[in-house]
Design an enzyme around this catalytic site. Structure first.
Site, PDB file in Angstrom:
ATOM      1  N   CYS A 135       6.107  -7.007   1.127  1.00  0.00           N
ATOM      2  CA  CYS A 135       6.775  -5.803   1.781  1.00  0.00           C
ATOM      3  C   CYS A 135       6.905  -4.314   1.034  1.00  0.00           C
ATOM      4  CB  CYS A 135       8.605  -6.152   1.840  1.00  0.00           C
ATOM      5  SG  CYS A 135       9.017  -6.975  -0.287  1.00  0.00           S
ATOM      6  N   HIS A 248      14.114  -1.634   0.498  1.00  0.00           N
ATOM      7  CA  HIS A 248      13.297  -1.397  -1.232  1.00  0.00           C
ATOM      8  C   HIS A 248      13.597  -0.300  -1.185  1.00  0.00           C
ATOM      9  CE1 HIS A 248      12.828  -5.959  -1.764  1.00  0.00           C
ATOM     10  NE2 HIS A 248      11.953  -5.833  -1.347  1.00  0.00           N
TER      11      HIS A 248
END
Length: 339
Positions: A135, A248
Site C-alpha cells: 500500500c 497513509h
C-alpha cells in the site's frame, strides 16, 4: 462507449471477501463500472454460508477451493502471503487472471508488479498472475513516476505515517476500542499492534531486518525499484504507525538528475493520472487523511525546493487511501487492463 463496443461481462471472484480489502474490492468494482456478470465471494470455512449485501445483490459466501474459481475470468486475492503461495499458481494455471494483494510474488522477477498509471506496459505478456504492490509503495509511486519521467530520480527518502487500516479491520477496531477505553479511564491493551496506538506513534511496522530497517520499510525500497524499473535507485524509508483510521501519509524527499522547480513539478503532477495536486498552504490546503479517505486519486502537496539538494531536490507530502489506491482500487485497475 456504445453497447456494441462494451466489454463482455466477466465472472469475478474475490477470495478473502470478509476482510477490509475484500470488502473494498466489491465497492470498487461497482464504482468503476467493471463489467461484472457474476460475482463470487469466498472466504474461510467459518464464514461460509453468511450472506453479504452487495451492490450486485445478496451473495452467499463460499468456502474457498480452487475449483470454485477455476472458471472465472478474474480472481482477486485479499489473503495472506502463505495462502497466496499455496493457491495462486494453481488458480492462474486453470485460466483466470489472478491479482494477488499479498507480498508473496512481488519480488519474483517473472511476475509483474503493477501500478497501472506508472507501468501498465508490464501487463503485456506478464502471464496470468500479477502482484499488487504494498500500500505504501503504490501511493508513493503515483507521485514518483511522473517526477522520474520528467526530471529523473537520483535518490528518494520517504517517511510514512500509516493508518491503522494498514493492519486490516482488526487494526481499525483496536484504535477505536482502545481510544474509547483511554478516554473513559479503562485499561488500554494492545493485541494487533506492538504497543498501544491511541495518542501514540509506533516507529515499527512489520519485523526488523538485519540492516535495522523493518520489512515494511524495505518493501518500499524493493518495490519502488521494480515498478520504476530502476534497480539501483537509492531509496530509504522510515515507516511509522499513527492513530488514524484510513489513508497513509508520506513525506517524500527526492534528489533529481535534472534541475527541478516546485512550479515545474506541480505542472507535471497536475497532468499525471491518479494524482490530485492539493497545494495552497496559505489557505490550509494540503494533503490530509481526512480529505484523501474514500478518494481514488492520491493527494500531493507541500511541494517545495529541498534545502539540501537545492535546484535538484524537492520535498512533497503525499496522502492516499490505503484501502483504495493502496490495495483494492489498484487491483481493480490491473483487472481493467485485461478488458
Amino acid at each position: 462507449m456504445s453497447a456494441a463496443s462494451s466489454p463482455a461481462p466477466r465472472k469475478v471472484a474475490i477470495v478473502g471477501a470478509t476482510g477490509a480489502v475484500g470488502r473494498e474490492m466489491i465497492e470498487v468494482l461497482h464504482r468503476r463500472n467493471f463489467p461484472v456478470g457474476e460475482l463470487r465471494l469466498l472466504a474461510s470455512g467459518r464464514s461460509a454460508g453468511k450472506v453479504f449485501d452487495t451492490p450486485y445483490g445478496a451473495i452467499t459466501l463460499q468456502e474457498f477451493a480452487v475449483d470454485k474459481v477455476a472458471d472465472c475470468d478474474v480472481v482477486l486475492l485479499a489473503v495472506s502471503g502463505d495462502f497466496a503461495k499455496a493457491h495462486a499458481p494453481a488458480i492462474a494455471a486453470a485460466g483466470p487472471l489472478v491479482i494477488d494483494n499479498s507480498s508473496a510474488f512481488r519480488y519474483d522477477p517473472e511476475i509483474p508488479l503493477i501500478v497501472p498509471e506508472i507501468n501498465a506496459h508490464a501487463f503485456e505478456g506478464g502471464g496470468r498472475l500479477i502482484a499488487n504492490p504494498n500500500c505504501t509503495t503504490a501511493i508513493a509511486v503515483v507521485a514518483l513516476g511522473p517526477l522520474h519521467k520528467a526530471f529523473g530520480l537520483k535518490r528518494v527518502i520517504v517517511s510514512t505515517y500509516q493508518a491503522t487500516s494498514g493492519a486490516g479491520a482488526e487494526g481499525m477496531a483496536e484504535l477505536e476500542e482502545q481510544t474509547r477505553n483511554q478516554l473513559e479511564g479503562r485499561p488500554v491493551t494492545n493485541s494487533v499492534f506492538r504497543h498501544p496506538i491511541p495518542f501514540n506513534l509506533i516507529p515499527q511496522i512489520d519485523s526488523f531486518q538485519d540492516n535495522g530497517y523493518t520489512k515494511e520499510e524495505m518493501k518500499v525500497t524493493w518495490e519502488t525499484r521494480k515498478i520504476l524499473e530502476l534497480p539501483d535507485l537509492p531509496v530509504s524509508c522510515t515507516a511509522v504507525r499513527i492513530p488514524t483510521y484510513r489513508a497513509h501519509s508520506e513525506a517524500i524527499t527526492v534528489e533529481t538528475i535534472d534541475p527541478v522547480t516546485p512550479d515545474a513539478a506541480r505542472r507535471v503532477l497536475a497532468d499525471a493520472a491518479g494524482v490530485k495536486v492539493v497545494d495552497v498552504p496559505a489557505e490550509g490546503l494540503y494533503p490530509m487523511p481526512l480529505t484523501a479517505t474514500g478518494q481514488f486519486d492520491v493527494e500531493v502537496g507541500r511541494i517545495r525546493t529541498n534545502l539540501v539538494f537545492g535546484d535538484h531536490g524537492l520535498d512533497l507530502f503525499v496522502c492516499g487511501d490505503q484501502l483504495l489506491k493502496g490495495a483494492a482500487l489498484n487491483a481493480v485497475q490491473i483487472a481493467e487492463l485485461s478488458l
